[in-house]
Design a protein around this motif. Structure first.
Motif, PDB file in Angstrom:
ATOM      1  N   PHE A 118       0.809  -1.212   0.000  1.00  0.00           N
ATOM      2  CA  PHE A 118       0.000   0.000   0.000  1.00  0.00           C
ATOM      3  C   PHE A 118       0.842   1.261   0.000  1.00  0.00           C
ATOM      4  CE2 PHE A 118      -2.594  -3.454   1.529  1.00  0.00           C
ATOM      5  CZ  PHE A 118      -3.649  -3.372   0.649  1.00  0.00           C
ATOM      6  N   ALA A 119       2.146   1.112   0.166  1.00  0.00           N
ATOM      7  CA  ALA A 119       3.103   2.211   0.033  1.00  0.00           C
ATOM      8  C   ALA A 119       4.122   1.791  -1.020  1.00  0.00           C
ATOM      9  CB  ALA A 119       3.798   2.478   1.360  1.00  0.00           C
ATOM     10  N   PRO A 120       4.569   2.722  -1.858  1.00  0.00           N
ATOM     11  CA  PRO A 120       5.520   2.359  -2.919  1.00  0.00           C
ATOM     12  C   PRO A 120       6.899   2.041  -2.349  1.00  0.00           C
ATOM     13  CG  PRO A 120       5.286   4.725  -2.827  1.00  0.00           C
ATOM     14  CD  PRO A 120       4.279   4.161  -1.855  1.00  0.00           C
ATOM     15  N   PRO A 121       7.685   1.282  -3.096  1.00  0.00           N
ATOM     16  CA  PRO A 121       9.064   1.063  -2.660  1.00  0.00           C
ATOM     17  C   PRO A 121       9.873   2.355  -2.815  1.00  0.00           C
ATOM     18  CG  PRO A 121       8.717   0.145  -4.846  1.00  0.00           C
ATOM     19  CD  PRO A 121       7.382   0.622  -4.354  1.00  0.00           C
ATOM     20  N   ILE A 122      10.953   2.437  -2.082  1.00  0.00           N
ATOM     21  CA  ILE A 122      11.907   3.531  -2.232  1.00  0.00           C
ATOM     22  C   ILE A 122      12.963   2.986  -3.189  1.00  0.00           C
ATOM     23  CG2 ILE A 122      13.555   5.029  -1.071  1.00  0.00           C
ATOM     24  CD1 ILE A 122      11.884   4.509   1.532  1.00  0.00           C
ATOM     25  N   CYS A 123      13.131   3.633  -4.322  1.00  0.00           N
ATOM     26  CA  CYS A 123      13.951   3.080  -5.405  1.00  0.00           C
ATOM     27  C   CYS A 123      15.226   3.884  -5.634  1.00  0.00           C
ATOM     28  CB  CYS A 123      13.138   3.057  -6.699  1.00  0.00           C
ATOM     29  SG  CYS A 123      11.569   2.172  -6.550  1.00  0.00           S
ATOM     30  N   PHE A 124      16.311   3.169  -5.861  1.00  0.00           N
ATOM     31  CA  PHE A 124      17.611   3.787  -6.106  1.00  0.00           C
ATOM     32  C   PHE A 124      18.319   3.119  -7.276  1.00  0.00           C
ATOM     33  CE2 PHE A 124      17.000   4.891  -1.694  1.00  0.00           C
ATOM     34  CZ  PHE A 124      17.627   6.123  -1.555  1.00  0.00           C
ATOM     35  N   LEU A 125      19.065   3.918  -8.040  1.00  0.00           N
ATOM     36  CA  LEU A 125      20.081   3.373  -8.923  1.00  0.00           C
ATOM     37  C   LEU A 125      21.225   2.947  -8.014  1.00  0.00           C
ATOM     38  CD1 LEU A 125      20.340   6.051 -11.758  1.00  0.00           C
ATOM     39  CD2 LEU A 125      19.322   3.785 -11.923  1.00  0.00           C
ATOM     40  N   LYS A 126      21.870   1.844  -8.309  1.00  0.00           N
ATOM     41  CA  LYS A 126      23.011   1.381  -7.517  1.00  0.00           C
ATOM     42  C   LYS A 126      24.182   1.167  -8.469  1.00  0.00           C
ATOM     43  CE  LYS A 126      23.178   0.777  -3.837  1.00  0.00           C
ATOM     44  NZ  LYS A 126      23.561   1.738  -2.815  1.00  0.00           N
ATOM     45  N   PRO A 127      24.875   2.234  -8.826  1.00  0.00           N
ATOM     46  CA  PRO A 127      25.940   2.120  -9.821  1.00  0.00           C
ATOM     47  C   PRO A 127      27.079   1.218  -9.363  1.00  0.00           C
ATOM     48  CG  PRO A 127      26.050   4.227  -8.726  1.00  0.00           C
ATOM     49  CD  PRO A 127      24.795   3.563  -8.246  1.00  0.00           C
ATOM     50  N   THR A 128      27.664   0.526 -10.323  1.00  0.00           N
ATOM     51  CA  THR A 128      28.864  -0.243 -10.039  1.00  0.00           C
ATOM     52  C   THR A 128      30.021   0.742  -9.907  1.00  0.00           C
ATOM     53  OG1 THR A 128      29.355  -0.512 -12.384  1.00  0.00           O
ATOM     54  CG2 THR A 128      27.990  -2.227 -11.356  1.00  0.00           C
ATOM     55  N   ALA A 129      31.204   0.225  -9.588  1.00  0.00           N
ATOM     56  CA  ALA A 129      32.367   1.097  -9.389  1.00  0.00           C
ATOM     57  C   ALA A 129      32.741   1.865 -10.650  1.00  0.00           C
ATOM     58  CB  ALA A 129      33.561   0.268  -8.909  1.00  0.00           C
ATOM     59  N   ASN A 130      32.371   1.355 -11.823  1.00  0.00           N
ATOM     60  CA  ASN A 130      32.744   2.040 -13.065  1.00  0.00           C
ATOM     61  C   ASN A 130      31.560   2.756 -13.704  1.00  0.00           C
ATOM     62  OD1 ASN A 130      31.455  -0.296 -13.777  1.00  0.00           O
ATOM     63  ND2 ASN A 130      32.929  -0.910 -15.332  1.00  0.00           N
ATOM     64  N   MET A 131      30.565   3.076 -12.914  1.00  0.00           N
ATOM     65  CA  MET A 131      29.408   3.843 -13.385  1.00  0.00           C
ATOM     66  C   MET A 131      29.237   5.057 -12.486  1.00  0.00           C
ATOM     67  SD  MET A 131      26.632   0.807 -13.982  1.00  0.00           S
ATOM     68  CE  MET A 131      25.359   1.878 -14.625  1.00  0.00           C
ATOM     69  N   GLY A 132      28.555   6.046 -12.991  1.00  0.00           N
ATOM     70  CA  GLY A 132      28.237   7.225 -12.206  1.00  0.00           C
ATOM     71  C   GLY A 132      26.780   7.566 -12.367  1.00  0.00           C
ATOM     72  N   ILE A 133      26.319   8.496 -11.571  1.00  0.00           N
ATOM     73  CA  ILE A 133      24.937   8.953 -11.634  1.00  0.00           C
ATOM     74  C   ILE A 133      24.934  10.360 -12.193  1.00  0.00           C
ATOM     75  CG2 ILE A 133      22.895   9.587 -10.278  1.00  0.00           C
ATOM     76  CD1 ILE A 133      23.794   7.443  -8.248  1.00  0.00           C
ATOM     77  N   SER A 134      24.127  10.566 -13.207  1.00  0.00           N
ATOM     78  CA  SER A 134      23.932  11.895 -13.751  1.00  0.00           C
ATOM     79  C   SER A 134      22.574  12.381 -13.249  1.00  0.00           C
ATOM     80  CB  SER A 134      23.965  11.845 -15.282  1.00  0.00           C
ATOM     81  OG  SER A 134      23.812  13.135 -15.808  1.00  0.00           O
ATOM     82  N   VAL A 135      22.597  13.391 -12.422  1.00  0.00           N
ATOM     83  CA  VAL A 135      21.371  13.917 -11.821  1.00  0.00           C
ATOM     84  C   VAL A 135      20.450  14.434 -12.918  1.00  0.00           C
ATOM     85  CG1 VAL A 135      20.453  15.681 -10.264  1.00  0.00           C
ATOM     86  CG2 VAL A 135      22.597  14.512  -9.709  1.00  0.00           C
ATOM     87  N   GLY A 136      19.182  14.166 -12.775  1.00  0.00           N
ATOM     88  CA  GLY A 136      18.206  14.610 -13.765  1.00  0.00           C
ATOM     89  C   GLY A 136      16.837  14.779 -13.129  1.00  0.00           C
TER      90      GLY A 136
END
Length: 155
Positions: A118-136
């Motif tokens: 009844f509540a949504p999951p809290i979702c995250f990207l979990k980058p590997t050591a050779n990935m990054g997150i580009s904020v958007g």
């Protein structure tokens, strides 16, 4: 090193780079982790002893496991923005995303609240050591995913 470039997956833009990137989702020491070919409904039900709707949650995760059999779950401590903490189930794995004719396996972690489904999951990207997150528009610097589907969640 994975060369994803600045791909746009509906607002989720993984990119190459390691500066300020959190480690990939690995279960913390002392956490209870499951990974295997058969989905252990009873083991999961025991882990979810304090969850209000554990039978519904087990059924939903079992359904997710049919499509993504390599996801794993563990019970870990989640720290909320207000610094409060709670032991929550998390479901971690990769989802295939098609982009310009190529498939990229995007690592994600879903934190399942004790009031799920009844509540949504809290979702995250979990980058590997050779990935990054580009904020958007749909992802912040910590990898938290914000999508209309989650905002308008309805069981």
């Amino acid at each position: 090193m994975d060369r994803l470039g600045d791909l746009d997956f509906g607002g989720l833009r993984p990119r190459v780079g390691t500066e300020g990137v959190p480690r990939a989702g690995v279960a913390e020491p002392g956490s209870r982790t499951w990974m295997g070919m058969e989905f252990d409904c009873e083991g999961l039900r025991r882990l979810l002893g304090k969850y209000k709707f554990r039978d519904l949650t087990v059924e939903e995760l079992k359904n997710v496991n049919m499509f993504f059999p390599h996801f794993r779950y563990s019970m870990d401590t989640y720290v909320f923005k207000d610094s409060s903490q709670k032991d929550l189930l998390n479901f971690t794995g990769t989802i295939p995303v098609m982009y310009q004719g190529n498939t990229y396996n995007i690592p994600i972690r879903l934190w399942i609240l004790d009031s799920h489904p009844f509540a949504p999951p809290i979702c995250f990207l979990k980058p590997t050591a050779n990935m990054g997150i580009s904020v958007g528009k749909h992802v912040d610097a910590q990898g938290r995913i914000y999508l209309p589907y989650l905002q308008n969640w309805s069981h």
